[in-house]
Design an enzyme around this catalytic site. Structure first.
Site, mmCIF file in Angstrom:
data_model
loop_
_atom_site.group_PDB
_atom_site.id
_atom_site.type_symbol
_atom_site.label_atom_id
_atom_site.label_comp_id
_atom_site.label_asym_id
_atom_site.label_seq_id
_atom_site.Cartn_x
_atom_site.Cartn_y
_atom_site.Cartn_z
ATOM 1 C CG HIS A 143 -0.165 0.039 2.510
ATOM 2 N ND1 HIS A 143 0.230 1.205 3.116
ATOM 3 C CD2 HIS A 143 0.312 -0.963 3.284
ATOM 4 C CE1 HIS A 143 0.904 0.929 4.219
ATOM 5 N NE2 HIS A 143 0.968 -0.387 4.340
ATOM 6 C CG HIS A 152 13.216 -4.517 -13.712
ATOM 7 N ND1 HIS A 152 14.197 -5.311 -14.245
ATOM 8 C CD2 HIS A 152 12.196 -5.364 -13.396
ATOM 9 C CE1 HIS A 152 13.795 -6.576 -14.251
ATOM 10 N NE2 HIS A 152 12.579 -6.633 -13.733
HETATM 11 C C1 LIG Z 1 24.477 -7.117 -7.308
HETATM 12 C C2 LIG Z 1 24.645 -7.169 -8.795
HETATM 13 C C3 LIG Z 1 24.006 -5.917 -9.431
HETATM 14 C C4 LIG Z 1 26.120 -7.246 -9.093
HETATM 15 O O1 LIG Z 1 26.366 -7.411 -10.444
HETATM 16 P P1 LIG Z 1 27.880 -7.246 -10.997
HETATM 17 O O2 LIG Z 1 28.346 -5.853 -10.795
HETATM 18 O O3 LIG Z 1 27.869 -7.750 -12.404
HETATM 19 O O4 LIG Z 1 28.744 -8.137 -10.043
HETATM 20 P P2 LIG Z 1 29.233 -9.645 -10.199
HETATM 21 O O5 LIG Z 1 28.120 -10.521 -10.709
HETATM 22 O O6 LIG Z 1 30.512 -9.620 -10.973
HETATM 23 O O7 LIG Z 1 29.531 -10.061 -8.698
HETATM 24 C C5 LIG Z 1 30.527 -9.428 -7.931
HETATM 25 C C6 LIG Z 1 30.592 -10.101 -6.574
HETATM 26 O O8 LIG Z 1 29.375 -9.879 -5.832
HETATM 27 C C7 LIG Z 1 28.744 -11.148 -5.542
HETATM 28 N N1 LIG Z 1 27.308 -10.939 -5.746
HETATM 29 C C8 LIG Z 1 26.722 -10.634 -6.916
HETATM 30 N N2 LIG Z 1 25.405 -10.452 -6.723
HETATM 31 C C9 LIG Z 1 25.181 -10.659 -5.407
HETATM 32 C C10 LIG Z 1 23.995 -10.632 -4.640
HETATM 33 N N3 LIG Z 1 22.813 -10.316 -5.191
HETATM 34 N N4 LIG Z 1 24.108 -10.878 -3.314
HETATM 35 C C11 LIG Z 1 25.302 -11.181 -2.765
HETATM 36 N N5 LIG Z 1 26.473 -11.220 -3.453
HETATM 37 C C12 LIG Z 1 26.396 -10.957 -4.772
HETATM 38 C C13 LIG Z 1 29.330 -12.124 -6.546
HETATM 39 O O9 LIG Z 1 29.280 -13.437 -6.074
HETATM 40 C C14 LIG Z 1 30.752 -11.610 -6.645
HETATM 41 O O10 LIG Z 1 31.432 -11.995 -5.478
HETATM 42 P P3 LIG Z 1 33.033 -12.251 -5.504
HETATM 43 O O11 LIG Z 1 33.657 -10.964 -5.951
HETATM 44 O O12 LIG Z 1 33.314 -12.619 -4.092
HETATM 45 O O13 LIG Z 1 33.216 -13.374 -6.475
HETATM 46 C C15 LIG Z 1 23.930 -8.373 -9.405
HETATM 47 O O14 LIG Z 1 24.558 -9.583 -9.072
HETATM 48 C C16 LIG Z 1 22.479 -8.462 -9.011
HETATM 49 O O15 LIG Z 1 22.102 -8.850 -7.918
HETATM 50 N N6 LIG Z 1 21.631 -8.048 -9.965
HETATM 51 C C17 LIG Z 1 20.232 -8.147 -9.890
HETATM 52 C C18 LIG Z 1 19.781 -9.172 -10.915
HETATM 53 C C19 LIG Z 1 18.291 -9.273 -11.016
HETATM 54 O O16 LIG Z 1 17.565 -9.245 -10.057
HETATM 55 N N7 LIG Z 1 17.830 -9.403 -12.244
HETATM 56 C C20 LIG Z 1 16.448 -9.539 -12.530
HETATM 57 C C21 LIG Z 1 16.311 -10.141 -13.884
HETATM 58 S S1 LIG Z 1 14.629 -10.402 -14.322
#
Ligand SMILES: CC(C)(COP(=O)(O)OP(=O)(O)OC[C@H]1O[C@@H](n2cnc3c(N)ncnc32)[C@H](O)[C@@H]1OP(=O)(O)O)[C@@H](O)C(=O)NCCC(=O)NCCS
Length: 210
Positions: A143, A152
């Site tokens: 709410h 998004h």
């Molecule tokens: C957080 C986020 C933005 C980071 O993306 P990124 O900059 O490309 O980072 P990486 O994937 O290279 O990950 C970097 C580090 O963070 C960690 N990490 C990534 N996402 C994480 C999350 N959500 N929670 C905890 N740790 C996370 C990875 O394991 C990696 O750890 P390391 O350095 O120890 O190996 C991404 O992982 C995320 O959560 N995006 C949201 C995705 C989503 O919801 N999409 C919807 C699609 S419909």
């Protein structure tokens, strides 16, 4: 009036499914990759590039944004989706609200042009959802929630009561934004994060390193 989905990626499949759930069959999907012409996606043919729309009268066609996004820590990945919407609205084309038949939307919730509410999502009373917003599969806007244009809310994310999400922000899958918290414009919230404090515009929350 026919409806055309722009961009034949993974998100387009979800958009098509939402449309079909309400008995609307898109006429076509566009894609900039010419080699895909003749393929089908969700049973709908890919007929040509986005610019084919320009041959159609704005009164004879409506559009759906089929472009998704891939967020990183420094980039929401939403610019392309926003640009597509803004380009075609500036040319006079319209993007109707699309809501899957299984979505629950309160009677007084307000949804802007082109807002998309996917399967199982719930939008509660007095919520305000901006233009070209994507409320993805099974996400919850409680709410009085406010979601700014082009944002998004990814699958399974929960915005508790009175949460405010700024324009173009990305809230990752399964994140929980606690009551009354504000997330600034263009901010990124990691998948699975629990956000208890406000996030500044362009900021990042969650993901283990903030
Ligand atoms: C957080 C986020 C933005 C980071 O993306 P990124 O900059 O490309 O980072 P990486 O994937 O290279 O990950 C970097 C580090 O963070 C960690 N990490 C990534 N996402 C994480 C999350 N959500 N929670 C905890 N740790 C996370 C990875 O394991 C990696 O750890 P390391 O350095 O120890 O190996 C991404 O992982 C995320 O959560 N995006 C949201 C995705 C989503 O919801 N999409 C919807 C699609 S419909």
């Amino acid at each position: 009036m026919s409806l055309i989905v722009l961009c034949a990626g993974g998100h387009a499949k979800v958009v098509i499914e939402a449309l079909l759930s309400r008995g609307t069959r898109p006429a076509a999907v566009t894609d900039r990759d010419a080699s895909r012409i003749g393929e089908t996606i969700g049973g709908i043919p890919i007929t040509g590039p986005d610019d084919d729309i320009l041959k159609m009268d704005t009164a004879s066609v409506t559009l759906a944004n089929g472009l998704g996004n891939r967020a990183s820590r420094s980039d929401s990945g939403l610019a392309g989706r926003r640009a597509l919407f803004e380009r075609f609205t500036a040319l006079g084309y319209t993007f109707p609200v699309i809501a899957h038949a299984s979505a629950v939307i309160a009677s007084d919730a307000v949804l802007g042009d082109g807002a998309q509410v996917m399967a199982g999502a719930v939008i509660q009373p007095a919520a305000r959802i901006g233009r070209n917003v994507l409320i993805n599969t099974r996400a919850v806007v409680e709410h009085d929630g406010v979601v700014g244009d082009h944002a998004h809310i990814a699958p399974g994310a929960v915005l508790c009561g009175g949460v405010s999400i700024g324009e173009g922000a990305h809230i990752g899958a399964g994140a929980v934004i606690l009551v009354g918290v504000s997330v600034g414009a263009g901010a990124i919230v990691a998948a699975g994060a629990v956000v208890a404090r406000n996030v500044e515009a362009g900021g990042f929350a969650g993901g283990g390193r903030d």
